[in-house]
Design a protein around this motif. Structure first.
Motif, PDB file in Angstrom:
ATOM      1  N   ALA A   2       0.822  -1.184   0.000  1.00 44.46           N
ATOM      2  CA  ALA A   2       0.000   0.000   0.000  1.00 44.46           C
ATOM      3  C   ALA A   2       0.858   1.236   0.000  1.00 44.46           C
ATOM      4  N   GLY A   3       0.422   2.236  -0.746  1.00 44.90           N
ATOM      5  CA  GLY A   3       1.121   3.489  -0.798  1.00 44.90           C
ATOM      6  C   GLY A   3       2.118   3.568  -1.924  1.00 44.90           C
ATOM      7  N   ILE A   4       2.616   2.442  -2.413  1.00 43.81           N
ATOM      8  CA  ILE A   4       3.520   2.474  -3.546  1.00 43.81           C
ATOM      9  C   ILE A   4       2.745   2.877  -4.796  1.00 43.81           C
ATOM     10  N   ILE A   5       1.478   2.434  -4.911  1.00 47.24           N
ATOM     11  CA  ILE A   5       0.683   2.755  -6.087  1.00 47.24           C
ATOM     12  C   ILE A   5       0.190   4.185  -6.008  1.00 47.24           C
ATOM     13  N   ASP A   6       0.465   4.961  -7.048  1.00 46.14           N
ATOM     14  CA  ASP A   6      -0.050   6.308  -7.136  1.00 46.14           C
ATOM     15  C   ASP A   6      -0.669   6.539  -8.507  1.00 46.14           C
ATOM     16  N   ALA A   7      -1.097   5.489  -9.158  1.00 47.53           N
ATOM     17  CA  ALA A   7      -1.706   5.627 -10.469  1.00 47.53           C
ATOM     18  C   ALA A   7      -2.839   4.634 -10.575  1.00 47.53           C
ATOM     19  N   THR A   8      -3.884   5.016 -11.288  1.00 51.08           N
ATOM     20  CA  THR A   8      -5.013   4.114 -11.457  1.00 51.08           C
ATOM     21  C   THR A   8      -4.761   3.112 -12.562  1.00 51.08           C
ATOM     22  N   ASP A   9      -3.745   3.363 -13.380  1.00 54.80           N
ATOM     23  CA  ASP A   9      -3.464   2.491 -14.514  1.00 54.80           C
ATOM     24  C   ASP A   9      -2.514   1.387 -14.107  1.00 54.80           C
ATOM     25  N   VAL A  10      -2.917   0.561 -13.144  1.00 54.93           N
ATOM     26  CA  VAL A  10      -2.109  -0.569 -12.700  1.00 54.93           C
ATOM     27  C   VAL A  10      -2.292  -1.707 -13.687  1.00 54.93           C
ATOM     28  N   GLN A  11      -1.189  -2.227 -14.206  1.00 58.50           N
ATOM     29  CA  GLN A  11      -1.246  -3.245 -15.236  1.00 58.50           C
ATOM     30  C   GLN A  11      -0.974  -4.605 -14.622  1.00 58.50           C
ATOM     31  N   LEU A 211       2.766  10.628  -4.475  1.00 60.19           N
ATOM     32  CA  LEU A 211       2.397  11.937  -4.999  1.00 60.19           C
ATOM     33  C   LEU A 211       1.004  12.375  -4.583  1.00 60.19           C
ATOM     34  N   ARG A 212       0.149  11.426  -4.232  1.00 61.19           N
ATOM     35  CA  ARG A 212      -1.236  11.731  -3.875  1.00 61.19           C
ATOM     36  C   ARG A 212      -1.669  10.872  -2.701  1.00 61.19           C
ATOM     37  N   GLU A 213      -2.627  11.390  -1.935  1.00 58.79           N
ATOM     38  CA  GLU A 213      -3.139  10.660  -0.783  1.00 58.79           C
ATOM     39  C   GLU A 213      -4.402   9.870  -1.092  1.00 58.79           C
ATOM     40  N   ASP A 214      -5.045  10.167  -2.222  1.00 60.73           N
ATOM     41  CA  ASP A 214      -6.373   9.618  -2.458  1.00 60.73           C
ATOM     42  C   ASP A 214      -6.385   8.324  -3.255  1.00 60.73           C
ATOM     43  N   VAL A 215      -5.247   7.917  -3.819  1.00 60.89           N
ATOM     44  CA  VAL A 215      -5.255   6.699  -4.633  1.00 60.89           C
ATOM     45  C   VAL A 215      -5.442   5.468  -3.749  1.00 60.89           C
ATOM     46  N   ILE A 216      -4.650   5.373  -2.696  1.00 64.13           N
ATOM     47  CA  ILE A 216      -4.858   4.341  -1.674  1.00 64.13           C
ATOM     48  C   ILE A 216      -4.994   5.094  -0.356  1.00 64.13           C
ATOM     49  N   GLY A 241       3.567   2.338   4.421  1.00 62.71           N
ATOM     50  CA  GLY A 241       2.792   2.037   5.612  1.00 62.71           C
ATOM     51  C   GLY A 241       1.700   3.057   5.837  1.00 62.71           C
ATOM     52  N   PRO A 242       1.010   2.984   6.969  1.00 61.17           N
ATOM     53  CA  PRO A 242      -0.103   3.892   7.263  1.00 61.17           C
ATOM     54  C   PRO A 242       0.315   5.356   7.199  1.00 61.17           C
ATOM     55  N   LEU A 243      -0.474   6.144   6.504  1.00 59.24           N
ATOM     56  CA  LEU A 243      -0.159   7.547   6.259  1.00 59.24           C
ATOM     57  C   LEU A 243       0.076   8.340   7.539  1.00 59.24           C
ATOM     58  N   ASP A 244      -0.769   8.147   8.548  1.00 61.70           N
ATOM     59  CA  ASP A 244      -0.701   8.998   9.741  1.00 61.70           C
ATOM     60  C   ASP A 244       0.612   8.842  10.504  1.00 61.70           C
ATOM     61  N   HIS A 245       1.277   7.704  10.332  1.00 60.70           N
ATOM     62  CA  HIS A 245       2.564   7.489  10.990  1.00 60.70           C
ATOM     63  C   HIS A 245       3.714   7.576   9.999  1.00 60.70           C
ATOM     64  N   PHE A 246       3.483   7.093   8.801  1.00 58.88           N
ATOM     65  CA  PHE A 246       4.586   6.904   7.863  1.00 58.88           C
ATOM     66  C   PHE A 246       5.125   8.218   7.314  1.00 58.88           C
TER      67      PHE A 246
END
Length: 269
Positions: A2-11, A211-216, A241-246
Motif C-alpha cells: 500500500a502506498g507504492i501505487i499512485d496511479a489508477t493504470d495498474v497493469q 504523490l497523492r493521498e487519495d489513490v490508496i 505504511g499507514p499515512l498517519d505514521h509513515f
C-alpha cells in the motif's frame, strides 16, 4: 504494498477461461506452477496436497496432475509415506544457478527482512524495465500488505513512488524516451516537464515518495534506487505504511534504508 501505487493504470495480467492466449493475460497453468513453487518455498515443512489446494484456491482435479508433473520433472519431491510435497533438488539448483548471475542477490532477502523488521513497515523490491516497474519480492510490516500489491504486479513509472525512484538515475533524454513509451504520443511535453520537475525534487530529497493521498487512502510510501541490477535492469526498494505514521517519518525510514544499503551492497557498475 500500500502506498507504492499512485496511479489508477495498474497493469496486472489476468487469466480468463478459454482466453489464456490473449495479449497481456497470464497462461493459467503456467501461473499455477509458479504459485505452487512459491508457496512451497515459504513453508518450513513439507505439506499435503489438500493444504496446497486450500492455500492457493486450486481445484483438486487439476492440482493432482500439476503436482505429479512437477514431481516427475524433479521440481517437487513427494513423500509417499507422509503424502507430502516439498521443493525438489532441481528447483533448488535452478534458483542457485540464477542467483549466481548476481552474487549480491544472495544478500537481498536478508536485507529486505532487516529493513522491514527495523522500520515495522512493508518493504517491496521492484525491477525497473523500460517504462514499467514490477514487484519481484515483498515483506509485510506490522500492517498487512493490501491485495493489490503482489509479486508479479506491474506498475507504470509515471505516477508511482517506485517509478520515481527508477527515474532518479535517468537522464533527460532517457526520461523523454520512457515518456514516449508510456503515453505513446509525441504530444507529451507537459508530462515530461512535470515528471522532470518531480524527479528533480526526488533527487534533492534523496528518495522518491507518493504523490497523492487519495489513490490508496490512508497509506504513504517512499522508494530508493538499490545499488543492484538484474541483467542490466535496475532494482528499486519501496517502503510503505499507514499515512498517519509513515509520512512524518519518511526521511528517517529513507536514511535507515540508505545506511543498510551502504553496509550491505557494493555500488552497481
Amino acid at each position: 504494498m500500500a502506498g507504492i501505487i499512485d496511479a489508477t493504470d495498474v497493469q496486472v495480467g489476468l487469466s480468463a477461461p478459454g482466453c489464456s492466449n490473449r495479449p497481456g493475460e497470464r497462461v493459467k497453468s503456467g501461473a499455477r506452477v509458479i504459485e505452487v513453487l512459491e508457496f512451497l518455498n515459504r513453508q518450513s515443512e513439507p505439506v499435503r496436497a489438500v493444504e496446497i489446494c486450500r492455500a492457493l484456491g486450486l481445484p483438486a482435479s487439476s492440482a493432482n496432475d500439476l503436482l505429479k508433473t512437477l514431481v516427475d520433472t524433479g521440481y517437487l519431491e513427494f513423500d509417499e509415506a507422509a503424502k507430502t510435497y516439498a521443493l525438489g533438488l532441481r528447483a533448488a539448483l535452478f534458483g542457485h544457478r540464477l542467483a549466481a548471475n548476481c552474487p549480491e542477490l544472495s544478500a537481498l532477502d536478508e536485507f529486505v527482512q532487516r529493513v522491514a523488521a527495523e522500520t515495522r513497515q512493508s518493504v517491496v523490491v521492484f525491477r525497473g524495465q523500460s517504462h514499467q516497474v514490477k514487484v519481484v519480492a515483498l515483506c509485510a510490516g506490522a500492517d498487512p500488505i493490501p491485495g493489490n500489491i503482489a509479486e508479479g504486479v506491474t506498475l507504470p513509472v509515471f505516477g508511482t513512488a517506485a517509478g520515481g525512484a527508477f527515474l532518479m538515475n535517468k537522464s533527460h533524454d532517457e526520461l523523454r524516451e520512457i515518456a514516449m513509451r508510456t503515453f505513446r504520443t509525441r504530444a507529451c511535453g507537459r508530462e515530461i516537464v512535470a515528471m522532470g520537475d518531480t524527479v528533480h525534487r526526488f533527487r534533492q530529497q534523496g528518495f522518491a515518495s507518493s504523490l497523492r493521498e487519495d489513490v490508496i487512502p490512508g497509506y504513504w510510501a517512499i522508494a530508493l534506487p538499490l545499488p543492484l541490477c538484474w541483467r542490466s535492469d535496475p532494482l528499486v526498494l519501496g517502503i510503505g505504511g499507514p499515512l498517519d505514521h509513515f509520512r512524518d517519518n519518511a526521511s528517517e525510514f529513507a536514511s535507515l534504508a540508505r545506511d543498510r544499503m551502504a553496509s550491505r551492497f557494493r555500488p552497481a557498475d
